[in-house]
Design a protein around this motif. Structure first.
Motif, short mmCIF file in Angstrom:
data_model
loop_
_atom_site.label_atom_id
_atom_site.label_comp_id
_atom_site.label_asym_id
_atom_site.label_seq_id
_atom_site.Cartn_x
_atom_site.Cartn_y
_atom_site.Cartn_z
N THR A 52 0.94 -1.22 -0.02
CA THR A 52 -0.04 0.01 -0.01
C THR A 52 1.15 1.24 0.06
OG1 THR A 52 -1.82 -1.25 1.09
CG2 THR A 52 -1.74 1.27 1.06
N GLY A 53 2.09 1.19 0.74
CA GLY A 53 2.78 2.34 0.73
C GLY A 53 3.49 2.68 -0.51
N ARG A 54 3.60 1.51 -1.27
CA ARG A 54 4.45 1.92 -2.63
C ARG A 54 3.51 2.10 -3.50
NH1 ARG A 54 7.14 -2.53 -0.71
NH2 ARG A 54 5.73 -4.16 -1.69
N GLU A 55 2.17 1.74 -3.34
CA GLU A 55 1.24 2.34 -4.39
C GLU A 55 0.94 3.70 -4.13
OE1 GLU A 55 -3.60 1.34 -4.61
OE2 GLU A 55 -2.59 -0.26 -3.93
N TYR A 56 0.83 4.23 -2.83
CA TYR A 56 0.63 5.76 -2.72
C TYR A 56 1.71 6.61 -2.84
CZ TYR A 56 -3.80 4.65 -0.20
OH TYR A 56 -5.10 4.40 0.04
N ALA A 57 2.90 5.87 -2.72
CA ALA A 57 4.13 6.55 -3.18
C ALA A 57 3.97 6.77 -4.87
CB ALA A 57 5.25 5.78 -2.86
N GLY A 58 3.70 5.88 -5.28
CA GLY A 58 3.62 6.08 -6.74
C GLY A 58 2.77 7.08 -7.53
N LYS A 59 1.39 7.03 -6.65
CA LYS A 59 0.61 7.99 -7.09
C LYS A 59 1.00 9.52 -6.51
CE LYS A 59 -3.49 4.99 -6.48
NZ LYS A 59 -4.66 4.76 -5.62
N ALA A 60 1.69 9.67 -5.60
CA ALA A 60 2.11 10.92 -4.99
C ALA A 60 3.19 11.54 -5.99
CB ALA A 60 2.81 10.82 -3.80
N PHE A 61 4.23 10.31 -6.51
CA PHE A 61 5.09 10.61 -7.39
C PHE A 61 4.36 11.27 -8.65
CE2 PHE A 61 7.58 9.53 -11.04
CZ PHE A 61 8.78 10.31 -11.12
N ALA A 62 3.52 10.65 -9.21
CA ALA A 62 2.73 10.94 -10.48
C ALA A 62 2.16 12.58 -10.34
CB ALA A 62 1.78 10.00 -10.86
N ALA A 63 1.48 12.75 -9.13
CA ALA A 63 0.85 13.78 -8.99
C ALA A 63 1.80 14.94 -8.83
CB ALA A 63 -0.08 13.99 -7.95
N VAL A 64 2.97 14.89 -8.09
CA VAL A 64 3.84 15.86 -7.96
C VAL A 64 4.53 16.09 -9.19
CG1 VAL A 64 6.10 16.59 -6.81
CG2 VAL A 64 4.19 15.38 -5.56
N SER A 65 4.99 15.13 -9.84
CA SER A 65 5.70 15.36 -11.05
C SER A 65 4.86 15.99 -12.17
CB SER A 65 6.21 14.09 -11.70
OG SER A 65 5.33 13.25 -12.15
N GLU A 66 3.54 15.75 -12.30
CA GLU A 66 2.65 16.68 -13.11
C GLU A 66 2.59 18.11 -12.84
OE1 GLU A 66 -1.11 14.60 -13.36
OE2 GLU A 66 -0.09 12.86 -14.14
N LYS A 67 2.43 18.41 -11.59
CA LYS A 67 2.35 19.76 -11.03
C LYS A 67 3.67 20.55 -11.15
CE LYS A 67 -1.93 18.75 -8.52
NZ LYS A 67 -2.63 19.20 -7.07
N VAL A 68 4.51 19.91 -10.58
CA VAL A 68 5.82 20.59 -10.50
C VAL A 68 6.82 20.50 -11.73
CG1 VAL A 68 7.98 20.89 -8.95
CG2 VAL A 68 5.57 20.38 -8.23
#
Length: 99
Positions: A52-68
């Motif tokens: 679950t942690g890896r899944e959320y980290a992947g989602k967070a990475f995608a969201a941050v990389s899109e915005k930043v």
């Protein structure tokens, strides 16, 4: 500085309590920890939490990389885009076993 002092105090307290308890108590704690770690329910919970942690980290990475992605220097943006492309978005390269 505050964290260093807290660490040193914790280290000293652990040393004092450890020396008072002695080797026998240490062995009891070690045995209990080993039994808990080998419990199938605990192992499954830890594996599920890791997945679950890896899944959320992947989602967070995608969201941050899109915005930043456009707001960072070009050299760093290239690295982020490269990581995003390399990750593939779906498959997990962490070597987890779902047993």
């Amino acid at each position: 500085m505050r964290y260093k002092v807290t660490f040193v105090v914790g280290l000293a307290l652990g040393y004092v309590l450890g020396t008072r308890a002695g080797r026998e108590r240490y062995e009891q704690l070690k045995k209990s920890a080993r039994e808990v770690a080998q419990n199938p329910a605990v192992r499954n919970a830890a594996e599920t939490a890791g997945h679950t942690g890896r899944e959320y980290a992947g989602k967070a990475f995608a969201a941050v990389s899109e915005k930043v992605g456009d707001a960072v220097p070009a050299s760093l943006a290239g690295r982020v885009r490269g990581l995003r492309d390399r990750s593939g978005g779906g498959e997990d390269d962490w070597g987890t076993s779902n047993t």
